[in-house]
Structures are given as C-alpha cells and as structure tokens.
Design an enzyme around this catalytic site. Structure first.
Site, PDB file in Angstrom:
ATOM      1  N   LEU A 143       0.866  -1.173   0.000  1.00  0.00           N
ATOM      2  CA  LEU A 143       0.000   0.000   0.000  1.00  0.00           C
ATOM      3  C   LEU A 143       0.905   1.226   0.000  1.00  0.00           C
ATOM      4  O   LEU A 143       1.956   1.222   0.645  1.00  0.00           O
ATOM      5  CB  LEU A 143      -0.892   0.042   1.247  1.00  0.00           C
ATOM      6  CG  LEU A 143      -2.013  -0.996   1.382  1.00  0.00           C
ATOM      7  CD1 LEU A 143      -2.726  -0.805   2.720  1.00  0.00           C
ATOM      8  CD2 LEU A 143      -3.016  -0.888   0.235  1.00  0.00           C
ATOM      9  N   ASP A 144       0.489   2.287  -0.715  1.00  0.00           N
ATOM     10  CA  ASP A 144       1.252   3.527  -0.674  1.00  0.00           C
ATOM     11  C   ASP A 144       1.351   4.020   0.765  1.00  0.00           C
ATOM     12  O   ASP A 144       0.468   3.751   1.590  1.00  0.00           O
ATOM     13  CB  ASP A 144       0.582   4.609  -1.530  1.00  0.00           C
ATOM     14  CG  ASP A 144       0.584   4.264  -3.012  1.00  0.00           C
ATOM     15  OD1 ASP A 144       1.409   3.430  -3.429  1.00  0.00           O
ATOM     16  OD2 ASP A 144      -0.243   4.839  -3.750  1.00  0.00           O
ATOM     17  N   ARG A 145       2.383   4.790   1.044  1.00  0.00           N
ATOM     18  CA  ARG A 145       2.624   5.265   2.409  1.00  0.00           C
ATOM     19  C   ARG A 145       1.403   5.996   2.994  1.00  0.00           C
ATOM     20  O   ARG A 145       1.057   5.809   4.162  1.00  0.00           O
ATOM     21  CB  ARG A 145       3.842   6.197   2.412  1.00  0.00           C
ATOM     22  CG  ARG A 145       4.225   6.678   3.801  1.00  0.00           C
ATOM     23  CD  ARG A 145       5.422   7.598   3.741  1.00  0.00           C
ATOM     24  NE  ARG A 145       5.795   8.041   5.079  1.00  0.00           N
ATOM     25  CZ  ARG A 145       6.742   8.943   5.315  1.00  0.00           C
ATOM     26  NH1 ARG A 145       7.416   9.481   4.317  1.00  0.00           N
ATOM     27  NH2 ARG A 145       7.017   9.304   6.552  1.00  0.00           N
ATOM     28  N   THR A 147      -1.743   5.757   2.045  1.00  0.00           N
ATOM     29  CA  THR A 147      -2.979   4.972   1.976  1.00  0.00           C
ATOM     30  C   THR A 147      -3.104   4.126   3.238  1.00  0.00           C
ATOM     31  O   THR A 147      -2.138   3.521   3.686  1.00  0.00           O
ATOM     32  CB  THR A 147      -2.965   4.056   0.733  1.00  0.00           C
ATOM     33  OG1 THR A 147      -2.800   4.857  -0.435  1.00  0.00           O
ATOM     34  CG2 THR A 147      -4.263   3.272   0.619  1.00  0.00           C
ATOM     35  N   ARG A 245      -5.128   6.210  -7.932  1.00  0.00           N
ATOM     36  CA  ARG A 245      -4.917   7.660  -7.892  1.00  0.00           C
ATOM     37  C   ARG A 245      -4.819   8.247  -9.297  1.00  0.00           C
ATOM     38  O   ARG A 245      -5.415   9.292  -9.588  1.00  0.00           O
ATOM     39  CB  ARG A 245      -3.654   7.970  -7.082  1.00  0.00           C
ATOM     40  CG  ARG A 245      -3.769   7.535  -5.627  1.00  0.00           C
ATOM     41  CD  ARG A 245      -2.416   7.428  -4.933  1.00  0.00           C
ATOM     42  NE  ARG A 245      -1.765   8.715  -4.789  1.00  0.00           N
ATOM     43  CZ  ARG A 245      -0.532   8.860  -4.303  1.00  0.00           C
ATOM     44  NH1 ARG A 245       0.171   7.781  -3.927  1.00  0.00           N
ATOM     45  NH2 ARG A 245       0.002  10.062  -4.190  1.00  0.00           N
TER      46      ARG A 245
END
Length: 320
Positions: A143-145, A147, A245
């Site tokens: 997961l993105d930081r 998110t 995104r």
C-alpha cells in the site's frame, strides 16, 4: 558497535524456507544488516552451505545447513529501533486477523510498508519487532505510504506462494474507498488506461497514462454524493503503482489531499472537514485462506479523520 549474532550459527533449512535465494534468506535472518555487508560475507566465503562456498543467487534446498558468521552492526541502528517502540506498540492495535499462516493489518496512513528511502521504520520492520519469534514475515502486497487499510502479511513461505498465485490469477479482490473531486458520472463504471511509471530526477516516482504503459483497469462504484465531492468504491483489476490515484485523475476526479496527483482547489473546498491526509483507504480484501481454502473477507474500519470528514460533509447536505 554491537554484535547482531555473537556466535557462528548453523541453521538447517526447512521445507518452508526452501526455494529462496541465500541473499534474501540472510537479509531476513540478519535484521538491520546492510545488503552490502550481506554480499561481502557471502563473497568472502564466511557464509557456507553444507560446508561449501556459494554465490548470492544460490537457491536453498530443504535440509541445507547454512553457516552464518557473527555480524556486527552499528549501535546507532539499535537506538533508532528503540526510538520506534511506540509505533511498534501501536501496530498491535491495528491487527485485524492473525493465525499461523497470515496476519492482516489495518495499516495507518503515513506509515510506509517498508523502511528505506530515508525511512528507518516501516510496517514490516515493526511487525518483526512485535513478533520476534516469527521465523517468516513477508508482505503479500503493498500500500502507498499515505494509503490506509487492509494489508496482508504471510507468516509462512507456502502461504506467500499461495497468495501471490491468487494475485497473479486476479482472484483476490481489493476494494478501496476514495473521496474524489466533483460529481462522478454514473455511467463511468471502469477506467481502462495503460500506466507508465517514470522516475523524476529527484528520485520521486510519478505514474502517468501513456500508450507505452502497462494495461491497467480499475472498476468504480458510487457510494455517496456530496456537494463538491463523491465517495467511490475503487476495485483495481490490475495492480500498478498509484493505479487508483492516476485513474481517478484521468477520469477528471482526483482524490482528496493527493499531494502528487490532486487539485489544491479541491482540497481547499474540504476545509472545515478536518481532513488533511490522502482519502484513499483499502476497505476490504477477499481471498482464499492459503491453508484451509476458506473464502475470507477482511474489512478495515475508517480511521477517525476519514470518518469525521464524511460526517462533516453529510452535515453540509448530501446531494440526492
């Protein structure tokens, strides 16, 4: 200096550990030891398998006996770890499910899944500190930081293989909640747009829609409408970097407080809602349990900031 392991270790490889490269095995076993040091001790013959020298790409077999020498690491690294103990303790409250095969976490926004790139602490490092007895802990996906939400971690190599196969076959379903700019059009149920990953001179990763990119698809469903925004469920069919995104931006509806792909004017419209983080949350994950085959669906609740934002928007009158 501090000795990471004070004596020579002889480790017999189990069936669950077999199949991985020796360098990856050592990186997991010697936590905090730089990659350069790992390759140096392998190259110099200090690491041996079945009493013989090996190369970093050697793949371990069931029953192999690995000689691991004493390795010294800087005490500064130990201090950094102890300084993060509060974050480690907080992770314990984020665990949604755990058994002998996997661990599912509600990852907080702002925490990277891995340390590195100037970050000394990540989820996986925190979990290894929280579960020091665990022989194996590896991320199934990322997961993105910024998110938040459901993050799956394998506790056995066999579980990791099974879950990776589900990802490859696209049988694992991920559902995200995102607050996007404007009124999402009802007929827009999926975005199919190839994505190309670029690395800027600053080292920052930026993804854009490009005919030269990899095929990518995200399905969208309207959950709730507001005056200046729409809450959507986003379900990625493929798993590209920053996919949701960039696809939301491509549709003309960037996600709230996206510092890379968002619109500042939209963020300003949300003043008063208490929101100041990316509104992208991995709300649910459906998959087959790697051991029992049981279909599992794990849901992660919204954090207080996201929940309060939605409450504030509802008070400002929901668009029917």
């Amino acid at each position: 200096m501090k000795t990471n392991n004070p004596v020579v270790q002889l480790i017999t490889i189990s069936a669950d550990e077999a199949g991985q490269r020796i360098d990856n095995f050592l990186l997991a076993k010697l936590k905090g030891v730089p990659k350069s040091m790992i390759y140096r001790i392998v190259r110099k013959g200090e690491v041996r398998v079945n009493k013989g020298r090996i190369k970093p790409e050697y793949k371990l077999a069931d029953g192999d006996v690995v000689r691991v020498p004493p390795v010294r690491v800087a005490e500064r690294e130990e201090v950094q770890v102890s300084a993060k103990l509060d974050k480690v303790a907080a992770l314990a409250d984020c665990i949604l499910f755990e058994d002998d095969y996997l661990l599912v976490l509600n990852k907080p926004s702002g925490t990277a899944v891995h340390g590195g790139s100037g970050l000394s602490f990540g989820v996986i490092e925190g979990l290894r500190a929280l579960r020091p007895e665990a022989r194996f802990l590896e991320l199934v996906h990322r997961l993105d930081r910024d998110t938040s939400g459901v993050l799956l971690v394998a506790k056995k190599r066999s579980a990791l293989r099974s879950l990776h196969e589900q990802l490859r076959l696209k049988s694992m379903q991920k559902d995200y909640l995102a607050l996007v700019r404007g009124q999402w059009q009802s007929h827009c149920k999926a975005i199919q747009a190839p994505l190309l990953k670029n690395i800027m001179q600053s080292g920052e990763r930026v993804v854009k829609v490009s005919s030269e990119g990899k095929p990518s698809e995200t399905r969208f469903k309207i959950e709730e409408r507001f005056e200046h925004a729409t809450l959507v469920k986003a379900s990625p069919v493929t798993g590209r970097t920053h996919q949701i995104r960039v696809h939301a931006l491509h549709a003309g509806h960037p996600i709230a407080f996206d510092d890379r792909y968002g619109y500042r004017e939209f963020d300003q419209q949300l003043q008063g809602t208490g929101l100041h983080r990316l509104f992208l949350h991995a709300a649910a994950l459906r998959f087959e349990h790697p051991n029992t085959g049981e279909t599992m669906r794990i849901e992660a609740p919204l954090d207080n900031q996201l929940r309060h934002c939605l409450l504030a928007l509802r008070k400002n009158a929901t668009v029917k």
